[in-house]
Design an enzyme around this catalytic site. Structure first.
Site, PDB file in Angstrom:
ATOM      1  N   GLU A  56      38.241  45.124  45.876  1.00  0.00           N
ATOM      2  CA  GLU A  56      36.910  44.846  46.414  1.00  0.00           C
ATOM      3  C   GLU A  56      37.024  43.867  47.582  1.00  0.00           C
ATOM      4  O   GLU A  56      37.795  42.928  47.554  1.00  0.00           O
ATOM      5  CB  GLU A  56      36.032  44.249  45.314  1.00  0.00           C
ATOM      6  CG  GLU A  56      34.600  43.977  45.748  1.00  0.00           C
ATOM      7  CD  GLU A  56      33.736  43.402  44.621  1.00  0.00           C
ATOM      8  OE1 GLU A  56      32.510  43.477  44.739  1.00  0.00           O
ATOM      9  OE2 GLU A  56      34.308  42.870  43.647  1.00  0.00           O
ATOM     10  N   LYS A 140      27.924  49.794  45.745  1.00  0.00           N
ATOM     11  CA  LYS A 140      27.824  49.050  44.493  1.00  0.00           C
ATOM     12  C   LYS A 140      26.382  49.075  43.997  1.00  0.00           C
ATOM     13  O   LYS A 140      25.450  48.685  44.707  1.00  0.00           O
ATOM     14  CB  LYS A 140      28.296  47.612  44.721  1.00  0.00           C
ATOM     15  CG  LYS A 140      28.383  46.749  43.467  1.00  0.00           C
ATOM     16  CD  LYS A 140      28.975  45.388  43.844  1.00  0.00           C
ATOM     17  CE  LYS A 140      29.251  44.514  42.643  1.00  0.00           C
ATOM     18  NZ  LYS A 140      29.884  43.230  43.052  1.00  0.00           N
ATOM     19  N   CYS A 181      33.216  46.556  40.602  1.00  0.00           N
ATOM     20  CA  CYS A 181      33.135  45.254  39.939  1.00  0.00           C
ATOM     21  C   CYS A 181      32.041  45.158  38.879  1.00  0.00           C
ATOM     22  O   CYS A 181      32.199  45.645  37.773  1.00  0.00           O
ATOM     23  CB  CYS A 181      32.983  44.161  40.999  1.00  0.00           C
ATOM     24  SG  CYS A 181      33.444  42.504  40.411  1.00  0.00           S
TER      25      CYS A 181
END
Length: 305
Positions: A56, A140, A181
């Protein structure tokens, strides 16, 4: 939905990238060098990696204050609409070029992205085929807004907007689902990906020194075990001189919840052989995929497996 490809053995390489500093050009140059190194393999006999993964925010320091300054315009949320040659993103151009040069499938970690239509910012993962084609884009979905008193406060929503689509891509050896994440904390995303035929789930991520030791491996093992898939998260290396201290420990977990490989905290490359028979053995011996009771509770995937 397209036909799910047959699941075949392949080698996976995770790049736990270090030396991510304020100079974006230097970050891209170092990432390129590490992709080439990873693509060479680990020196053992057998095939080279077919799939390479970056962490990331590999092209910039991690932090909501940095995202606006490093954001790049990709041009669309649909990979097939992107012309690499005219794309404004220097990171996309580099990743496309190196995927082709190294002849690998490449999950390009994530980069801060600016949507040209409304100037909103996203944390975005792009994926490339061995020909350099951009094949998938994942923004995301769940933003990292947390407040643990005395430990860490972080609010991605101060600068970022959450994505609104679930994404996977097909290779000649597997269907691979994407997340980034904090997405790992929401089991619905992994459930839907698995029931849409994904054999492997890959989430570039950057947990910190508070949440990392608590939940990094636990969440990956849970998502792998719940869905009987291979699960992997790729972190930046830990840099205690940076504003954000990443946990590191990039890892790969098998469908039984067993950790197959795990990095430490420094820069490294993790090489793992993915064996489809483990997935089939898990699903045959503990057949939860055929024992779900959608007459009692809803199927969050809206159908499927």
């Amino acid at each position: 939905m397209s036909t799910v490809p047959s699941f075949k053995p392949f080698k996976l390489a995770l790049i736990q990238l270090g030396n991510i500093g304020p100079d974006k050009s230097a970050n891209l140059k170092h990432a390129r060098e590490m992709i080439l190194k990873a693509a060479e393999g680990d020196g053992s006999t057998g095939p080279r990696p077919s799939l390479v993964v970056l962490p990331e925010c590999f092209n910039s320091p991690y932090g909501h204050a940095h995202f606006p300054n490093y954001a790049e315009i990709i041009g669309s949320t649909k990979a097939e609409d992107i012309d690499i040659q005219t794309c404004q993103s220097e990171s996309v151009k580099m990743l496309s070029s190196i995927a082709k040069e190294a002849n690998v499938w490449l999950v390009g970690g994530s980069i801060p992205e600016r949507d040209a239509s409304d100037q909103r910012l996203y944390n975005t993962c792009t994926v490339y085929s061995p020909t350099g084609a951009l094949v998938a884009i994942h923004r995301k979905i769940h933003l990292f807004d947390i407040d643990i008193p005395g430990k860490i406060t972080f609010k991605e929503s101060d600068s970022l907007t959450g994505g609104s689509s679930l994404n996977f891509f097909d290779t000649e050896f597997a269907r691979i689902g994407l997340g980034i994440c904090y997405d790992v904390r929401f089991p619905e995303l992994a459930m839907i990906s698995a029931r849409r035929g994904c054999h492997v789930l890959i989430y570039p991520g950057a947990f910190n020194l508070t949440t990392g030791p608590l939940h990094w491996s636990l969440l990956q093992r849970a998502r792998a075990l719940d869905n009987q898939v291979f699960f992997s998260m790729c972190s930046p290396a830990r840099d205690m001189s940076a504003g954000y201290h990443a946990w590191g420990h990039s890892m790969v977990v098998d469908p039984f919840g067993k950790i197959l490989a795990e990095a430490e905290e420094g820069e490294s490359i993790v090489h793992v052989s993915i064996d489809p028979t483990v997935l089939y053995d898990a699903r045959a011996s503990i057949p939860v995929t055929t024992q779900r009771r959608f007459d009692v509770y809803p199927d969050v995937s809206g159908g499927g497996q």
